[in-house]
Design a protein around this motif. Structure first.
Motif, PDB file in Angstrom:
ATOM      1  N   VAL A  72       0.864  -1.185   0.000  1.00  0.00           N
ATOM      2  CA  VAL A  72       0.000   0.000   0.000  1.00  0.00           C
ATOM      3  C   VAL A  72       0.897   1.230   0.000  1.00  0.00           C
ATOM      4  N   THR A  73       0.626   2.174  -0.905  1.00  0.00           N
ATOM      5  CA  THR A  73       1.335   3.450  -0.919  1.00  0.00           C
ATOM      6  C   THR A  73       0.401   4.525  -0.387  1.00  0.00           C
ATOM      7  N   VAL A  74       0.795   5.189   0.671  1.00  0.00           N
ATOM      8  CA  VAL A  74       0.005   6.264   1.275  1.00  0.00           C
ATOM      9  C   VAL A  74       0.622   7.589   0.853  1.00  0.00           C
ATOM     10  N   TYR A  75      -0.181   8.467   0.279  1.00  0.00           N
ATOM     11  CA  TYR A  75       0.315   9.768  -0.167  1.00  0.00           C
ATOM     12  C   TYR A  75      -0.685  10.848   0.224  1.00  0.00           C
ATOM     13  N   VAL A 101       0.461   4.727  11.355  1.00  0.00           N
ATOM     14  CA  VAL A 101       0.155   3.617  10.450  1.00  0.00           C
ATOM     15  C   VAL A 101       0.758   2.313  10.974  1.00  0.00           C
ATOM     16  N   ARG A 102       1.910   2.394  11.617  1.00  0.00           N
ATOM     17  CA  ARG A 102       2.523   1.173  12.171  1.00  0.00           C
ATOM     18  C   ARG A 102       1.639   0.530  13.229  1.00  0.00           C
ATOM     19  N   GLY A 103       0.808   1.318  13.875  1.00  0.00           N
ATOM     20  CA  GLY A 103      -0.065   0.778  14.904  1.00  0.00           C
ATOM     21  C   GLY A 103      -1.283   0.049  14.374  1.00  0.00           C
ATOM     22  N   VAL A 104      -1.504   0.074  13.061  1.00  0.00           N
ATOM     23  CA  VAL A 104      -2.666  -0.611  12.479  1.00  0.00           C
ATOM     24  C   VAL A 104      -2.406  -2.111  12.478  1.00  0.00           C
ATOM     25  N   GLU A 105      -3.422  -2.874  12.832  1.00  0.00           N
ATOM     26  CA  GLU A 105      -3.295  -4.333  12.861  1.00  0.00           C
ATOM     27  C   GLU A 105      -3.002  -4.875  11.462  1.00  0.00           C
ATOM     28  N   GLY A 106      -2.021  -5.760  11.361  1.00  0.00           N
ATOM     29  CA  GLY A 106      -1.661  -6.365  10.083  1.00  0.00           C
ATOM     30  C   GLY A 106      -0.552  -5.652   9.348  1.00  0.00           C
ATOM     31  N   VAL A 107      -0.205  -4.431   9.757  1.00  0.00           N
ATOM     32  CA  VAL A 107       0.888  -3.690   9.115  1.00  0.00           C
ATOM     33  C   VAL A 107       2.214  -4.188   9.674  1.00  0.00           C
ATOM     34  N   THR A 108       3.105  -4.595   8.796  1.00  0.00           N
ATOM     35  CA  THR A 108       4.394  -5.154   9.222  1.00  0.00           C
ATOM     36  C   THR A 108       5.556  -4.181   9.023  1.00  0.00           C
ATOM     37  N   ARG A 109       5.385  -3.192   8.164  1.00  0.00           N
ATOM     38  CA  ARG A 109       6.490  -2.276   7.881  1.00  0.00           C
ATOM     39  C   ARG A 109       5.968  -1.003   7.260  1.00  0.00           C
ATOM     40  N   VAL A 110       6.516   0.134   7.680  1.00  0.00           N
ATOM     41  CA  VAL A 110       6.191   1.440   7.107  1.00  0.00           C
ATOM     42  C   VAL A 110       7.496   2.182   6.871  1.00  0.00           C
ATOM     43  N   ALA A 111       7.690   2.654   5.643  1.00  0.00           N
ATOM     44  CA  ALA A 111       8.936   3.336   5.299  1.00  0.00           C
ATOM     45  C   ALA A 111       8.616   4.619   4.537  1.00  0.00           C
ATOM     46  N   ALA A 236      10.658  16.642   4.630  1.00  0.00           N
ATOM     47  CA  ALA A 236       9.402  16.087   4.109  1.00  0.00           C
ATOM     48  C   ALA A 236       9.676  14.791   3.356  1.00  0.00           C
ATOM     49  N   ALA A 237       8.614  14.034   3.155  1.00  0.00           N
ATOM     50  CA  ALA A 237       8.650  12.812   2.346  1.00  0.00           C
ATOM     51  C   ALA A 237       7.561  12.896   1.295  1.00  0.00           C
ATOM     52  N   ASP A 238       7.696  12.118   0.243  1.00  0.00           N
ATOM     53  CA  ASP A 238       6.686  12.115  -0.818  1.00  0.00           C
ATOM     54  C   ASP A 238       5.550  11.146  -0.525  1.00  0.00           C
ATOM     55  N   GLU A 239       5.865  10.017   0.123  1.00  0.00           N
ATOM     56  CA  GLU A 239       4.845   9.000   0.380  1.00  0.00           C
ATOM     57  C   GLU A 239       5.343   8.032   1.431  1.00  0.00           C
ATOM     58  N   LEU A 240       4.452   7.163   1.875  1.00  0.00           N
ATOM     59  CA  LEU A 240       4.798   6.107   2.813  1.00  0.00           C
ATOM     60  C   LEU A 240       4.618   4.761   2.117  1.00  0.00           C
ATOM     61  N   GLU A 241       5.623   3.921   2.229  1.00  0.00           N
ATOM     62  CA  GLU A 241       5.566   2.571   1.685  1.00  0.00           C
ATOM     63  C   GLU A 241       5.143   1.629   2.810  1.00  0.00           C
ATOM     64  N   VAL A 242       3.985   0.991   2.649  1.00  0.00           N
ATOM     65  CA  VAL A 242       3.408   0.163   3.712  1.00  0.00           C
ATOM     66  C   VAL A 242       3.379  -1.290   3.261  1.00  0.00           C
ATOM     67  N   MET A 243       3.851  -2.173   4.125  1.00  0.00           N
ATOM     68  CA  MET A 243       3.778  -3.612   3.905  1.00  0.00           C
ATOM     69  C   MET A 243       2.814  -4.221   4.928  1.00  0.00           C
ATOM     70  N   ILE A 244       2.031  -5.201   4.505  1.00  0.00           N
ATOM     71  CA  ILE A 244       1.087  -5.862   5.396  1.00  0.00           C
ATOM     72  C   ILE A 244       1.335  -7.364   5.385  1.00  0.00           C
ATOM     73  N   ASP A 245       0.713  -8.066   6.361  1.00  0.00           N
ATOM     74  CA  ASP A 245       0.978  -9.499   6.506  1.00  0.00           C
ATOM     75  C   ASP A 245       0.266 -10.344   5.470  1.00  0.00           C
ATOM     76  N   ASP A 246      -0.842  -9.855   4.914  1.00  0.00           N
ATOM     77  CA  ASP A 246      -1.606 -10.619   3.919  1.00  0.00           C
ATOM     78  C   ASP A 246      -1.883  -9.728   2.714  1.00  0.00           C
ATOM     79  N   PRO A 247      -0.965  -9.662   1.745  1.00  0.00           N
ATOM     80  CA  PRO A 247      -1.153  -8.760   0.603  1.00  0.00           C
ATOM     81  C   PRO A 247      -2.401  -9.056  -0.224  1.00  0.00           C
ATOM     82  N   GLU A 248      -2.839 -10.327  -0.258  1.00  0.00           N
ATOM     83  CA  GLU A 248      -4.024 -10.659  -1.048  1.00  0.00           C
ATOM     84  C   GLU A 248      -5.295 -10.037  -0.459  1.00  0.00           C
ATOM     85  N   ALA A 249      -5.264  -9.728   0.834  1.00  0.00           N
ATOM     86  CA  ALA A 249      -6.423  -9.117   1.512  1.00  0.00           C
ATOM     87  C   ALA A 249      -6.184  -7.640   1.765  1.00  0.00           C
TER      88      ALA A 249
END
Length: 430
Positions: A72-75, A101-111, A236-249
């Motif tokens: 997921v890309t958050v901008y 965003v790191r506190g959301v359930e299922g999120v494994t990484r935010v960069a 500043a940053a342009d966006e957040l790169e988010v990884m989750i535990d179940d990409p299909e969902a």
């Protein structure tokens, strides 16, 4: 009162086996039966091989996407400047947003990322590249990039003015670990006379191979703080790169991620980016399965021809068996066994060949590539470097069930014809 024999009694199997073993001169199995056997074998082989390549292609495609790109890309929706009318989409509070965003359930990484497109030049060659500004600790968690088996250099050396580049860029510009590459950005230093291009040389600390031709040929990773300076994104940053535990969902996680990111946040998922291609793959899969199912049906129909010829040749035997007390059902089952045996044997042979093809696809494809003189698979067109194949139990079972089902169904009709043959007519001219 005569005792009724159970269906598929031993004598029925014995008679069917004698008919199958009989020579053609004795009215046994015809050439059409052998043709149907080979046809079913090849059809089942083609079906399993196609399903395996389809599964492998989708798995490899999705794996390369998820292994080197954000789930997921958050901008930011941006803020319009009243004087210039430009929309600033940078995220000044990126650290706080990332923590939420790191506190959301299922999120494994935010960069946090800083992104920009520049020109890379070295050894008299040029290439358009896309720069990803990322922290060294975040780069080390990208699976397809931080893979020591496919990379060269030391990822721990990434930092300061040392960058990481894709293997395609390294190949195009004839670069290696320790060499320097100049990056030229049109949006450089702002002066009284306008904006001058920014040109800066960076040392290459790491060369990665993500497995996708378009990524390896265009992507450059730069340390986050250096990218902020290079692209004028201080603080500043342009966006957040988010990884989750179940990409299909991923669709289920997006509302929670957006709620944590804030009101002016938007999301772009990996399925949004590649959804059209995945849907095209699904449609192609369904069409190919239908087409190959028709091939299996055509091969199975040859069983009808061979079985009709067998029934015609064995008319005298049918009449004798009926006068000896064999029921219509017993005769039907005898010839059903003859036809079904062809379908079972062809399905078994086709399944073995299809599974062997999927297992040994790399040496087989290497042989084809060698015989044809190379260039059979162009990664620039297909996006991945080799033809993948993945055997899945569901695909194999669906192919086996389809072949056996069609073989059994088409066998019933000539078997019924044999069962309904009048013994008097069958023996009249004997």
């Amino acid at each position: 009162m005569a005792r009724r024999t159970p269906p598929f009694a031993p004598f029925e199997w014995m008679i069917a086996w004698r008919y199958l073993r009989a020579k053609r001169a004795e009215g046994g199995v015809s050439v059409m039966t052998w043709i149907s056997l080979v046809g079913i074998t090849l059809a089942v082989f083609a079906l399993i091989a196609t399903l395996a390549v389809r599964s492998g292609f989708r798995t490899e495609f999705v794996d390369t996407i998820l292994g080197a790109n954000a789930h997921v890309t958050v901008y930011s929706g941006g803020v319009r400047d009243a004087e210039t009318g430009r929309v600033d989409r940078s995220i000044p509070e990126y650290a706080e947003m990332a923590d939420r965003v790191r506190g959301v359930e299922g999120v494994t990484r935010v960069a946090p990322l800083v992104k920009g497109q520049v020109m890379g030049t070295a050894n008299g060659r040029n290439a358009g590249v896309e720069v990803f500004g990322i922290a060294p600790e975040d780069l080390a968690t990208i699976p397809r990039v931080a893979d020591p088996e496919t990379a060269s250099g030391d990822i721990d050396a990434f930092g300061g003015e040392r960058i990481a580049i894709g293997s395609g860029i390294a190949r195009d510009l004839d670069l290696g670990v320790g060499d320097s590459i100049r990056l030229i950005s049109p949006d450089g230093v702002k002066t009284a006379f306008g904006t001058s291009p920014r040109v800066k040389a960076y040392e290459i600390a790491y060369v990665f191979t993500a497995g996708r031709y378009d990524i390896d040929r265009t992507r450059v990773y730069m340390p986050f703080e250096e990218a902020q300076l290079y692209f004028n994104r201080e603080g500043a940053a342009d966006e957040l790169e988010v990884m989750i535990d179940d990409p299909e969902a991923v669709d289920r996680r997006v509302p929670e991620i957006l709620a944590a990111a804030g009101d002016n946040a938007y999301a772009w998922t990996w399925q949004d980016a590649s959804g059209g291609f995945l849907r095209a793959l699904e449609i192609e899969d369904n069409v190919m399965f239908v087409i190959l199912s028709v091939l299996v049906l055509i091969a199975a129909m040859n069983i009808v021809s061979g079985l009709i010829m067998l029934v015609k040749n064995k008319g005298r035997d049918i009449g004798i068996l009926r006068t000896m007390g064999l029921t219509e059902g017993a005769v039907l089952r005898v010839f059903f066994i003859c036809g079904a045996f062809t379908g079972i044997l062809g399905t078994l042979a086709g399944t073995i060949l299809g599974c062997l093809f999927a297992i040994y696809i790399d040496p087989i494809f290497s042989l084809v590539n060698y015989v044809s003189g190379g260039g059979v698979w162009d990664p620039a067109v297909r996006g991945i470097y080799a033809l993948p194949a993945e055997l899945q139990l569901a695909d194999v079972l669906s192919a086996v069930a389809l072949s056996l089902g069609l073989s059994f169904v088409v066998t019933i009709f000539p078997a019924r014809r044999a069962a309904r043959m009048n013994p008097v007519e069958a023996l009249r001219y004997e």
